[in-house]
Design a protein around this motif. Structure first.
Motif, PDB file in Angstrom:
ATOM      1  N   GLU A   1       0.828  -1.206   0.000  1.00 21.01           N
ATOM      2  CA  GLU A   1       0.000   0.000   0.000  1.00 21.01           C
ATOM      3  C   GLU A   1       0.864   1.258   0.000  1.00 21.01           C
ATOM      4  OE1 GLU A   1      -2.589  -3.299   1.334  1.00 21.01           O
ATOM      5  OE2 GLU A   1      -0.535  -2.650   1.816  1.00 21.01           O
ATOM      6  N   ASN A   2       1.980   1.211   0.720  1.00 17.43           N
ATOM      7  CA  ASN A   2       2.868   2.371   0.733  1.00 17.43           C
ATOM      8  C   ASN A   2       3.599   2.531  -0.590  1.00 17.43           C
ATOM      9  OD1 ASN A   2       3.085   3.885   3.463  1.00 17.43           O
ATOM     10  ND2 ASN A   2       2.832   1.733   4.027  1.00 17.43           N
ATOM     11  N   GLU A   3       3.958   1.423  -1.212  1.00 23.18           N
ATOM     12  CA  GLU A   3       4.583   1.511  -2.533  1.00 23.18           C
ATOM     13  C   GLU A   3       3.612   2.079  -3.563  1.00 23.18           C
ATOM     14  OE1 GLU A   3       7.569  -2.295  -1.784  1.00 23.18           O
ATOM     15  OE2 GLU A   3       5.681  -2.546  -2.875  1.00 23.18           O
ATOM     16  N   LYS A   4       2.358   1.682  -3.470  1.00 24.73           N
ATOM     17  CA  LYS A   4       1.356   2.232  -4.395  1.00 24.73           C
ATOM     18  C   LYS A   4       1.181   3.729  -4.161  1.00 24.73           C
ATOM     19  CE  LYS A   4      -2.239   2.123  -7.284  1.00 24.73           C
ATOM     20  NZ  LYS A   4      -2.871   3.440  -7.055  1.00 24.73           N
ATOM     21  N   ALA A   5       1.138   4.146  -2.894  1.00 24.72           N
ATOM     22  CA  ALA A   5       0.987   5.570  -2.596  1.00 24.72           C
ATOM     23  C   ALA A   5       2.201   6.360  -3.077  1.00 24.72           C
ATOM     24  CB  ALA A   5       0.777   5.771  -1.099  1.00 24.72           C
ATOM     25  N   LEU A   6       3.402   5.788  -2.911  1.00 27.09           N
ATOM     26  CA  LEU A   6       4.600   6.467  -3.398  1.00 27.09           C
ATOM     27  C   LEU A   6       4.592   6.565  -4.917  1.00 27.09           C
ATOM     28  CD1 LEU A   6       7.361   7.721  -2.749  1.00 27.09           C
ATOM     29  CD2 LEU A   6       8.352   5.418  -2.965  1.00 27.09           C
ATOM     30  N   SER A   7       4.156   5.508  -5.576  1.00 28.38           N
ATOM     31  CA  SER A   7       4.086   5.524  -7.037  1.00 28.38           C
ATOM     32  C   SER A   7       3.087   6.578  -7.529  1.00 28.38           C
ATOM     33  CB  SER A   7       3.693   4.133  -7.552  1.00 28.38           C
ATOM     34  OG  SER A   7       3.582   4.119  -8.951  1.00 28.38           O
TER      35      SER A   7
ATOM     36  N   TRP B   1       2.374  12.251  -9.750  1.00 24.13           N
ATOM     37  CA  TRP B   1       2.004  13.652  -9.484  1.00 24.13           C
ATOM     38  C   TRP B   1       3.231  14.558  -9.615  1.00 24.13           C
ATOM     39  CZ3 TRP B   1       3.611  17.231  -5.921  1.00 24.13           C
ATOM     40  CH2 TRP B   1       2.781  18.333  -5.682  1.00 24.13           C
ATOM     41  N   ALA B   2       4.352  14.148  -9.032  1.00 21.91           N
ATOM     42  CA  ALA B   2       5.572  14.959  -9.069  1.00 21.91           C
ATOM     43  C   ALA B   2       6.119  15.070 -10.484  1.00 21.91           C
ATOM     44  CB  ALA B   2       6.628  14.358  -8.135  1.00 21.91           C
ATOM     45  N   ALA B   3       5.964  13.999 -11.281  1.00 22.70           N
ATOM     46  CA  ALA B   3       6.463  14.036 -12.655  1.00 22.70           C
ATOM     47  C   ALA B   3       5.755  15.113 -13.473  1.00 22.70           C
ATOM     48  CB  ALA B   3       6.279  12.667 -13.306  1.00 22.70           C
ATOM     49  N   GLU B   4       4.494  15.340 -13.191  1.00 23.90           N
ATOM     50  CA  GLU B   4       3.756  16.397 -13.893  1.00 23.90           C
ATOM     51  C   GLU B   4       4.217  17.786 -13.474  1.00 23.90           C
ATOM     52  OE1 GLU B   4      -0.276  15.626 -12.947  1.00 23.90           O
ATOM     53  OE2 GLU B   4      -0.444  13.860 -14.262  1.00 23.90           O
ATOM     54  N   ARG B   5       5.038  17.863 -12.427  1.00 21.34           N
ATOM     55  CA  ARG B   5       5.528  19.139 -11.902  1.00 21.34           C
ATOM     56  C   ARG B   5       7.059  19.147 -11.863  1.00 21.34           C
ATOM     57  NH1 ARG B   5       0.924  17.328 -10.218  1.00 21.34           N
ATOM     58  NH2 ARG B   5      -0.831  18.718  -9.744  1.00 21.34           N
ATOM     59  N   HIS B   6       7.648  18.539 -12.885  1.00 18.46           N
ATOM     60  CA  HIS B   6       9.111  18.463 -12.937  1.00 18.46           C
ATOM     61  C   HIS B   6       9.737  19.845 -12.929  1.00 18.46           C
ATOM     62  CE1 HIS B   6      13.153  17.184 -14.024  1.00 18.46           C
ATOM     63  NE2 HIS B   6      13.132  18.059 -15.016  1.00 18.46           N
ATOM     64  N   ASP B   7       9.109  20.805 -13.574  1.00 16.87           N
ATOM     65  CA  ASP B   7       9.686  22.149 -13.614  1.00 16.87           C
ATOM     66  C   ASP B   7       9.756  22.779 -12.227  1.00 16.87           C
ATOM     67  OD1 ASP B   7       9.933  21.895 -16.326  1.00 16.87           O
ATOM     68  OD2 ASP B   7       8.133  23.055 -16.812  1.00 16.87           O
ATOM     69  N   THR B   8       8.931  22.311 -11.302  1.00 16.54           N
ATOM     70  CA  THR B   8       8.954  22.833  -9.931  1.00 16.54           C
ATOM     71  C   THR B   8       9.952  22.077  -9.065  1.00 16.54           C
ATOM     72  OG1 THR B   8       6.624  23.478 -10.081  1.00 16.54           O
ATOM     73  CG2 THR B   8       7.559  23.234  -7.864  1.00 16.54           C
ATOM     74  N   TYR B   9       9.956  20.749  -9.141  1.00 14.94           N
ATOM     75  CA  TYR B   9      10.739  19.948  -8.210  1.00 14.94           C
ATOM     76  C   TYR B   9      11.994  19.326  -8.806  1.00 14.94           C
ATOM     77  CZ  TYR B   9       6.371  20.472  -5.699  1.00 14.94           C
ATOM     78  OH  TYR B   9       5.268  21.002  -5.096  1.00 14.94           O
ATOM     79  N   GLY B  10      12.040  19.175 -10.125  1.00 10.66           N
ATOM     80  CA  GLY B  10      13.240  18.657 -10.774  1.00 10.66           C
ATOM     81  C   GLY B  10      13.550  17.215 -10.442  1.00 10.66           C
ATOM     82  N   LEU B  11      12.529  16.401 -10.263  1.00 11.80           N
ATOM     83  CA  LEU B  11      12.735  15.019  -9.837  1.00 11.80           C
ATOM     84  C   LEU B  11      12.584  14.015 -10.973  1.00 11.80           C
ATOM     85  CD1 LEU B  11      10.727  15.185  -6.484  1.00 11.80           C
ATOM     86  CD2 LEU B  11      13.208  15.315  -6.781  1.00 11.80           C
ATOM     87  N   GLY B  12      12.153  14.436 -12.137  1.00 12.25           N
ATOM     88  CA  GLY B  12      11.937  13.538 -13.261  1.00 12.25           C
ATOM     89  C   GLY B  12      10.641  13.864 -13.978  1.00 12.25           C
ATOM     90  N   ARG B  13      10.589  13.520 -15.264  1.00 11.30           N
ATOM     91  CA  ARG B  13       9.418  13.856 -16.072  1.00 11.30           C
ATOM     92  C   ARG B  13       8.425  12.707 -16.211  1.00 11.30           C
ATOM     93  NH1 ARG B  13       9.980  18.753 -18.236  1.00 11.30           N
ATOM     94  NH2 ARG B  13      12.083  19.640 -18.389  1.00 11.30           N
TER      95      ARG B  13
END
Length: 536
Positions: free
Chosen positions: A283-289, A294-306
């Motif tokens: 369940e935690n792996e699914k939540a992290l995924s 979500w973060a990939a859609e905001r790569h320009d903000t966080y720089g973590l990957g597209r």
């Protein structure tokens, strides 16, 4: 003003330990059997005519001195409660229910009285989870969540024994949480063994005389004294997370003394143990995924990957870098070193809620850690991130240790460190990030065995259970299993949400309406109900 049992000396227990430190910076979620004493069993099984047990009448019949909630000039929370119309009182309870004439302790209570007295239903008691979560400050928020039906209840908050405004336990821990990952190596695990033993030793030194009496079963006994002191024949209950276990224990120990019971984010009592999150890795792996997408859609903000995969790969690189050498983040007084025992805790905490503000905060944290892993010079942290790290690594203002004292006082843990290491290694291949976290050793491995056996569910309860399918804390599976143990219960399922604790907190109209309909009528749905996550 403290209530007191008339005609007996004032002998409340005080817990030695350091004075209260600074205000809490942040809340990080956790996250051979003994024969039950006949005298302890009698307190739950041999009710007298007024609902109390022999020798406890003076507690059940005590007068509650309701008054201001303000405890001192710096008590802003107390002033806010006063402004909201909340009154507070202290309840006196026996430290040891097998010796009701012995030492006592106090339990802090609050009350927001019903305003629709003509249609008053009764009192509803609150527990926010934890273990060790306070709820004295919760009645105004719960009244708001209950909408119109809230005016028909006296809403009762309480801080369980040795928690918050109740007589506190303070183990004087040098860290804010006792729950870390075993890291990526045997050396990291061995450091955890040393740390966890030291935390247990500090609790034993600080509160040896009271530790045997800190348990869920004793908190349930305190709840029944609250019911009696309020003059209620039955009491309703709203519990979140661990509060669902506490509520279940109360219904088993005190059948016939509860009215409407809501259990939100439920725990299967058979899974309640010191390593409470063992088994929640998927369940935690699914939540992290989901967060990674979500973060990939905001790569320009966080720089973590597209892409989702790129963000997850960044997470893996951050953990690996912290294992090679602790990452330095922040500057000056807010400079911290974070290793592979701590990075997974930040990740775990950040994926407990799928709301955008929580996801954004995790994005901020991972962006800083990523830059540190890449060798960038540390920069100033946001006040919130600095407060999070300060609390996790150095502790906060409130007394420490009571959460683990409750869990360790409920269920015995294995004592052999090698058993934990084998569990970690078995889980590492399938769950490299969260397996070493959920299977790690804790202070309970160095604790004395509990005085009582864990409570068994042998009585049906017509409760309303609320759960999200993607709950990464108390998994949906646990709620389904509790539902099966209580055939007369009903289950309200929220689909598509990675969220722990729903009613009045998540903003899902369907869930809130189902709970409030039950609280208003006392009638459960005719069948289990399903709600869906709302857009936006």
């Amino acid at each position: 003003m403290r209530s007191h049992v008339p005609g007996r000396p004032r002998r409340s227990v005080s817990i030695p330990g350091p004075a209260a430190r600074r205000a809490f910076a942040v809340s990080l979620v956790l996250a051979a059997c003994l024969t039950t004493s006949p005298a302890l069993a009698a307190t739950a099984q041999a009710p007298a005519r007024d609902g109390s047990a022999a020798g406890l009448d003076r507690y059940y019949r005590q007068h509650l001195g309701w008054g201001s909630c303000v405890k001192g000039p710096a008590d802003t929370a107390g002033r806010d409660l006063d402004k909201a119309g909340v009154q507070c009182a202290d309840l006196t309870v026996p430290l040891d229910y097998a010796d009701p004439a012995g030492r006592t302790t106090t339990v802090a209570m609050s009350r927001l009285k019903a305003t629709d007295t003509r249609h008053r239903i009764g009192s509803i008691l609150l527990n926010n989870g934890g273990p060790g979560g306070p709820s004295v400050e919760s009645p105004p928020d719960v009244r708001k969540a209950m909408k119109d039906v809230g005016a028909r209840y006296d809403i009762i908050g309480f801080d369980p024994r040795f928690v918050g405004r109740s007589t506190p336990l303070d183990c004087g821990w040098p860290v804010g949480v006792a729950w870390f990952s075993a890291g990526t190596s045997r050396a990291a695990f061995d450091r955890q063994v040393t740390l966890q033993k030291s935390l247990a030793d500090k609790c034993r030194a600080a509160g040896a005389s009271v530790l045997p009496h800190i348990s869920t079963r004793n908190t349930a006994r305190d709840m029944d004294v609250i019911r009696g002191a309020l003059g209620e024949r039955k009491i309703s209950y709203l519990g979140y997370s661990y509060g669902t276990y506490l509520g279940t224990v109360y219904t088993q120990m005190f059948p016939g003394r509860y009215d409407r019971v809501v259990l939100d984010g439920a725990i299967n009592p058979g899974d309640y143990r010191p390593r409470l999150l063992k088994g929640s890795e998927r369940e935690n792996e699914k939540a992290l995924s989901d967060w990674a997408a979500w973060a990939a859609e905001r790569h320009d903000t966080y720089g973590l990957g597209r892409t989702r995969a790129e963000v997850l790969a960044t997470v893996d690189r951050v953990v690996a870098a912290s294992a090679r050498s602790p990452l330095t983040v922040g500057v000056g007084a807010d400079a911290f070193r974070i290793d592979d025992s701590q990075v997974p805790v930040l990740l775990f905490t950040g994926i407990g809620d799928d709301a955008d503000p929580t996801r954004a905060f995790l994005g901020e944290q991972l962006s800083v850690l990523h830059m540190a892993a890449e060798g960038a010079a540390p920069t100033t942290l946001s006040p919130r991130f600095a407060a999070t790290l300060r609390y996790m690594l150095h502790g906060g203002a409130e007394p420490s240790g009571v959460q683990l004292a409750i869990i360790c006082g409920d269920v015995a843990a294995p004592h052999d460190p090698q058993l934990y290491w084998r569990d970690i290694e078995r889980n590492r291949a399938a769950h490299p990030l969260f397996g070493p976290l959920t299977n790690n050793i804790g202070p309970c491995a160095f604790w004395d065995r509990p005085r009582e056996e864990p409570t068994q569910v042998r009585r049906d309860v017509s409760a309303l259970i609320v759960a999200a399918t993607g709950d990464p804390r108390t998994t949906y599976k646990g709620s389904v299993e509790l539902h099966s143990l209580l055939p007369s219960s009903r289950l309200v399922t929220l689909e598509g949400a990675n969220r722990h604790a729903l009613f009045g907190r998540y903003g899902n109209t369907c869930v809130d309406n189902e709970v409030n309909r039950y609280l208003a009528t006392g009638k459960l749905p005719t069948k289990d109900q399903t709600c869906v996550k709302q857009a936006g």
